[in-house]
Design an enzyme around this catalytic site. Sequence first.
Site, PDB file in Angstrom:
ATOM      1  N   ASP A   1       0.841  -1.202   0.000  1.00 41.73           N
ATOM      2  CA  ASP A   1       0.000   0.000   0.000  1.00 41.73           C
ATOM      3  C   ASP A   1       0.878   1.255   0.000  1.00 41.73           C
ATOM      4  O   ASP A   1       0.372   2.380  -0.071  1.00 41.73           O
ATOM      5  CB  ASP A   1      -1.003  -0.011   1.161  1.00 41.73           C
ATOM      6  CG  ASP A   1      -0.342  -0.016   2.518  1.00 41.73           C
ATOM      7  OD1 ASP A   1       0.905  -0.091   2.585  1.00 41.73           O
ATOM      8  OD2 ASP A   1      -1.075   0.069   3.524  1.00 41.73           O
TER       9      ASP A   1
ATOM     10  N   GLU B   1      -1.648  -5.465   8.502  1.00 40.93           N
ATOM     11  CA  GLU B   1      -0.778  -4.832   9.491  1.00 40.93           C
ATOM     12  C   GLU B   1      -1.276  -5.034  10.920  1.00 40.93           C
ATOM     13  O   GLU B   1      -2.463  -5.181  11.153  1.00 40.93           O
ATOM     14  CB  GLU B   1      -0.672  -3.319   9.203  1.00 40.93           C
ATOM     15  CG  GLU B   1       0.078  -3.006   7.922  1.00 40.93           C
ATOM     16  CD  GLU B   1       0.428  -1.536   7.754  1.00 40.93           C
ATOM     17  OE1 GLU B   1       0.161  -0.726   8.671  1.00 40.93           O
ATOM     18  OE2 GLU B   1       0.963  -1.195   6.685  1.00 40.93           O
TER      19      GLU B   1
ATOM     20  N   GLU C   1       9.089  -4.207  10.722  1.00 38.19           N
ATOM     21  CA  GLU C   1       9.513  -2.900  10.183  1.00 38.19           C
ATOM     22  C   GLU C   1      10.022  -1.987  11.301  1.00 38.19           C
ATOM     23  O   GLU C   1       9.337  -1.760  12.309  1.00 38.19           O
ATOM     24  CB  GLU C   1       8.348  -2.219   9.442  1.00 38.19           C
ATOM     25  CG  GLU C   1       8.747  -0.841   8.897  1.00 38.19           C
ATOM     26  CD  GLU C   1       7.833  -0.282   7.817  1.00 38.19           C
ATOM     27  OE1 GLU C   1       6.921  -0.992   7.360  1.00 38.19           O
ATOM     28  OE2 GLU C   1       8.069   0.880   7.433  1.00 38.19           O
TER      29      GLU C   1
HETATM   30  O1  KIV Z   1       3.505  -1.108   1.686  1.00 45.12           O
HETATM   31  C1  KIV Z   1       4.672  -1.540   1.649  1.00 45.12           C
HETATM   32  O2  KIV Z   1       5.424  -1.293   0.704  1.00 45.12           O
HETATM   33  C2  KIV Z   1       5.133  -2.357   2.761  1.00 45.12           C
HETATM   34  C3  KIV Z   1       6.551  -2.792   2.785  1.00 45.12           C
HETATM   35  C4  KIV Z   1       7.453  -1.661   3.041  1.00 45.12           C
HETATM   36  C5  KIV Z   1       6.785  -3.915   3.706  1.00 45.12           C
HETATM   37  O3  KIV Z   1       4.375  -2.657   3.629  1.00 45.12           O
END
Ligand code: KIV
Length: 294
Positions: A59, A130, A197
């Site tokens: 996203d 998430e 992250e």
């Molecule tokens: O949205 C994204 O690109 C992500 C990655 C950075 C893991 O969640």
Amino acid sequence: MTGTSETAGPTKTPSGRVRIGHLQAMKGAYEPWPMLTAYDQYTAAIFDASGIPVLLVGDSAAMTVLGYPSTVPVSVEEMLMLAAAVRRGLRTPLLVGDLPFGSYEVSDEQAVATAQRFVKEAGCDAVKLERGGSSVARASAIVGAGIPVMGHVGLTPQTATALGGYRSQGRTADRALEVAQDALALEEAGCFSIVFEAIPSDVTDLIMPRLQIPVIGIGAGPATDGQVLVFHDLLGIYDGHTARFVKRYANVREQMIAGVQAFAEDVRTRRYPEPDHGYTMAPDERERLRELMG
Ligand code: KIV
């Protein structure tokens, strides 16, 4: 994977398609693997040809592609359009679609219905969501519906406001314990892998031995099974502020500016197009046209 030299070890299959079992096998073989974001068919095909085993239609597209100020506004429809384009460019990598903010949190039913759209309409192999907390039940429901789920803990950009902004997480023992508990709960819920992250390497080091599933790090130190970056960051397509975990491997923005400026200069000085770039007409046809046009 590509069938080239990058397809070493447990990732090699007769069909060449990367499956979840291959990621687990690479973990078992202590073979770290790269993951990248992708949002369109040609970059997806380039990453496929480069031997990247897992692509994420993140996203992050909200910011890298669509120009939103955060990941929050991107819709399911926008994500599906990008994911379907990526699918069309791919042969071998595992394709993971990111469930956008507001598309899975309300109920298990909402989560399953959205995840099914990513599989049916965009051809994703798996989805990502998430946070721990209520997302654990959502992950379990989606897994129960037969769709593989990737978790994401630590800095979770969809809820960055509640976390105090885009800042690293787990720097106190209490918060680090929460991150660890979220990760363990997501594994328990059936996730096939988890993104960590922006957490301290020390925290990653302590959690890793407790998890059986592959962990993909982004700003989580070297101990994870895989590493992911947003490709705009690593290729230097974006020249603004980047997080400290970003390593730039190319400066594509500069190359694009140089190419575009060269084109513009050729147009302004009539050096483009050259004879080879045009089409010709047989002399007799040209003569006849002259007559027809008086
Ligand atoms: O949205 C994204 O690109 C992500 C990655 C950075 C893991 O969640």
